[in-house]
Design a protein around this motif. Sequence first.
Motif, PDB file in Angstrom:
ATOM      1  N   UNK A  98      -3.628 -40.194 -71.744  1.00  0.00           N
ATOM      2  CA  UNK A  98      -5.068 -40.368 -71.885  1.00  0.00           C
ATOM      3  C   UNK A  98      -5.679 -38.986 -72.094  1.00  0.00           C
ATOM      4  N   UNK A  99      -6.355 -38.804 -73.221  1.00  0.00           N
ATOM      5  CA  UNK A  99      -7.020 -37.540 -73.520  1.00  0.00           C
ATOM      6  C   UNK A  99      -8.518 -37.794 -73.543  1.00  0.00           C
ATOM      7  N   UNK A 100      -9.235 -37.120 -72.661  1.00  0.00           N
ATOM      8  CA  UNK A 100     -10.698 -37.233 -72.620  1.00  0.00           C
ATOM      9  C   UNK A 100     -11.289 -36.102 -73.453  1.00  0.00           C
ATOM     10  N   UNK A 101     -12.185 -36.447 -74.351  1.00  0.00           N
ATOM     11  CA  UNK A 101     -12.775 -35.452 -75.248  1.00  0.00           C
ATOM     12  C   UNK A 101     -14.290 -35.490 -75.117  1.00  0.00           C
ATOM     13  N   UNK A 102     -14.862 -34.371 -74.705  1.00  0.00           N
ATOM     14  CA  UNK A 102     -16.314 -34.293 -74.569  1.00  0.00           C
ATOM     15  C   UNK A 102     -16.984 -34.516 -75.916  1.00  0.00           C
TER      16      UNK A 102
END
Length: 299
Positions: A98-102
Amino acid sequence: MKLKTTLEQWQTLLEIDKAGSIQAAALTLNKSHTTLIYAVKKLESQLDLPLLRIEGRRAVLTDQGKSLLRRANAMLEQAKTLEELSTQVASGLESELVVAIDHLCDRRWLFQPMQAFFTENSATSIRVVETSLSKTTQMVVEEQADISIINLPIKDYPSETFALVKLYPVVAKQHPLALVSSPTTADLAINRQIVIRDLGEKSQQDVGWLKSNQRITVENFDHAWQAVTEGLGYCRMPHHVIERYQDPDVMVLNLEHAHSYQVPLHLTLPKGVKTGPAAKHLYQLLLASAADRDGPVFT
C-alpha cells in the motif's frame, strides 16, 4: 480430466523448433538425440497427430505442430512465470504493498519508479491511496501504508526529502479576477474559492489562506481544475497540474504578496523495522528517482 501431455514434452518441441534440428536442440537441453526423438514420437502418438517432419538435416513443424505450439508457448510462459512467482513468495516478498501519496505529489514521481519495480518483481501488487491533510498523517501513524509520500515530516517517523512542489493561484480568463492586474487578498475574499477536501476520517484540517466568503470543496486537483475552467472560482494549484493541462484559457494570478509558495514532500516507511523487502526496494527506487529529478520551476 487427466492430461495426455506434459510441459516437458511441449518444451522439447519448442526447443527443436527454435534450434532448427533435433541434434541442436539436444545440445541446448543437454539430452541425447535419441531421447528427443522418442519424446516427439510419444507426443505425436498421444495426440494422434504428426507434429514434426525431417527435411534434410532440418526438423520442421507440420501445420498442426505450428498451431498447437503457438498455444503451448503461452502455457510454457505461464509456467515460467508461476515458478518465478513461487520463488519470490518463498523469499518473503509481500503479495501487496500500500503506497499512500499526498495529493500535492505529481503521480508520475510514483508511477515511473513503479515501472522499474515491476520489471524485477512479478509477485507484488501495489495499491495506491491518495491522501490529503489529516489523511496523510493517518496513513502513517496507523501504519495503514507500507510507503507514504507525505508533506511535512511526522513526529517520530524518520523521512527523506522527495520533492518540492510550487503552488500558484489560478483562475479562468473569463473570471472577474483575471481582469485585476495585481489582485490582493481582499479581492480574493469576495470571490469564490475552490479547495481540496480533507480525506481523513477522524478530523478536519484546514491549511493555507481560506478567507473567501464562499467555497467549493472537491475531492482532488483534477476536479478543482475542471471547476476553475468552468469559471466557478480561483484555486491554488501545484505547478505539475498547471503544466499537465497547459490550458490557454487558465491564467496564474499575480497575487500581491502571495504569488506562489512551495511545499516539500518527503518519503517515509510507516511500518519501520517491520517493512518488508519489496517495500524497501520500491522505497530505494523512489529515492533514486528523486535524486535524478530537477525541482519544478514555473515562470
